[in-house]
Design an enzyme around this catalytic site. Sequence first.
Site, mmCIF file in Angstrom:
data_model
loop_
_atom_site.group_PDB
_atom_site.id
_atom_site.type_symbol
_atom_site.label_atom_id
_atom_site.label_comp_id
_atom_site.label_asym_id
_atom_site.label_seq_id
_atom_site.Cartn_x
_atom_site.Cartn_y
_atom_site.Cartn_z
ATOM 1 N N GLY A 149 -4.236 -25.521 26.668
ATOM 2 C CA GLY A 149 -3.500 -25.530 27.922
ATOM 3 C C GLY A 149 -4.319 -24.902 29.024
ATOM 4 N N CYS A 150 -3.739 -24.804 30.218
ATOM 5 C CA CYS A 150 -4.490 -24.248 31.349
ATOM 6 C C CYS A 150 -4.749 -22.757 31.189
ATOM 7 C CB CYS A 150 -3.754 -24.522 32.663
ATOM 8 S SG CYS A 150 -2.148 -23.733 32.777
ATOM 9 N N THR A 151 -3.974 -22.085 30.328
ATOM 10 C CA THR A 151 -4.189 -20.650 30.123
ATOM 11 C C THR A 151 -4.867 -20.343 28.804
ATOM 12 O OG1 THR A 151 -2.006 -20.369 29.124
ATOM 13 C CG2 THR A 151 -2.164 -20.079 31.513
#
Length: 395
Positions: free
Chosen positions: A362-364
Amino acid sequence: MTENNAVKQMIGKAFMDIADAIQTGQFGNRVKVGLTTLGSEHGVENLVKGAELASKGADNFDIVLIGPKVDTSLEIAEVNSEDEMHKKMEELLDSHYIQACVTMHYNFPIGVSTVGKVITPGMGREMFLATTTGTASAHRVEAMVKNALYGIITAKAMGIEDPTVGILNLDGARQVERALKELNANGYKINFSESIRSDGGAVMRGNDLLAGSVDVMVTDTLTGNIMMKVFSSYTTGGSYEAMGYGYGPGIGDGYDRTILILSRASGVPVVANAIKYAAKLAQGKLPVVAKAEFTKAKAAKLEDILKSLTKDTKKAQVEAEEVAAPAKEVVTGSISGIDIMDLEDAVKALWKAGIYAESGMGCTGPIVLVSEDKMHQAAEVLGKAGFVAKEGDVC
């Protein structure tokens, strides 16, 4: 000099010290900070100029130069080689003639690493980078957990009673987060910050580095060292560090010398700031703060937590048997908070529990993808296996 003259000078100095204390309000808190003056890429003069800059308006500390004789009004402990210089530095520290020292090329023992201090470009905030030189542990995650404690100790010695703490989003960050949350749950209070990004959390992204959204940014030492160099010299092309406070004090359990590190490339402003940093740490009684914090952390089972990090029990359990994937399902639910190094093992742990899962990013950071209706069940399995926090990090 006659004995009478010597006595008169001592009495005169005592009266001057009293007058200084009355003027500055610093009763009994005046300290001496050493600066070694050999080893800079910019020469002895660069370091002396930094010391002279720091001395202007310095009403609660004095500076002792440790190095060759130069033309300056500052006190000099004269030596003419780096080896002799560091021996003199240690002698002056151990005799308490100076209470802190700023130096270069100094080797700390394993278990000690330094906490740098930078000025972040986004908001102009001051931030501690934990850590920037030295080695807290040969084990990466254990080192970062120790680095967090070292950063907290430094911030407290600098007068920040309850510093905010964030963990830079690196390999091992989620394991570090779980360990620190366990330490917090056991009674060692940690003031976790929230990322400025909309999804929040104590794991910090590049935006948080630039904004200085925490007091203490936890990182591995090599990354911290790179970030120190970037923050201090991004306006100069790298050959001259013009901003910040240097690489900071060496912290470690049982280590009681206050020694701060500069780079060979540190320029006059950084030298001056490092001396002021050292003076404030000495006045804040860094060794005393460190001893108290280590005692509290050990009472919260720090040593047990660190030991658990060096045992790769999860992987051993998963690899002990072949695990077949359950029937494939549509996986649109995601669980974060899993370290990249544990991602595939976490997927296999869910397969073993009869839950189909896939790994993703994911983006994190790393995520495990599962069916929407099995997210909480999957989070519970991963929590019990130690891959995520017990409550699960479902998003």
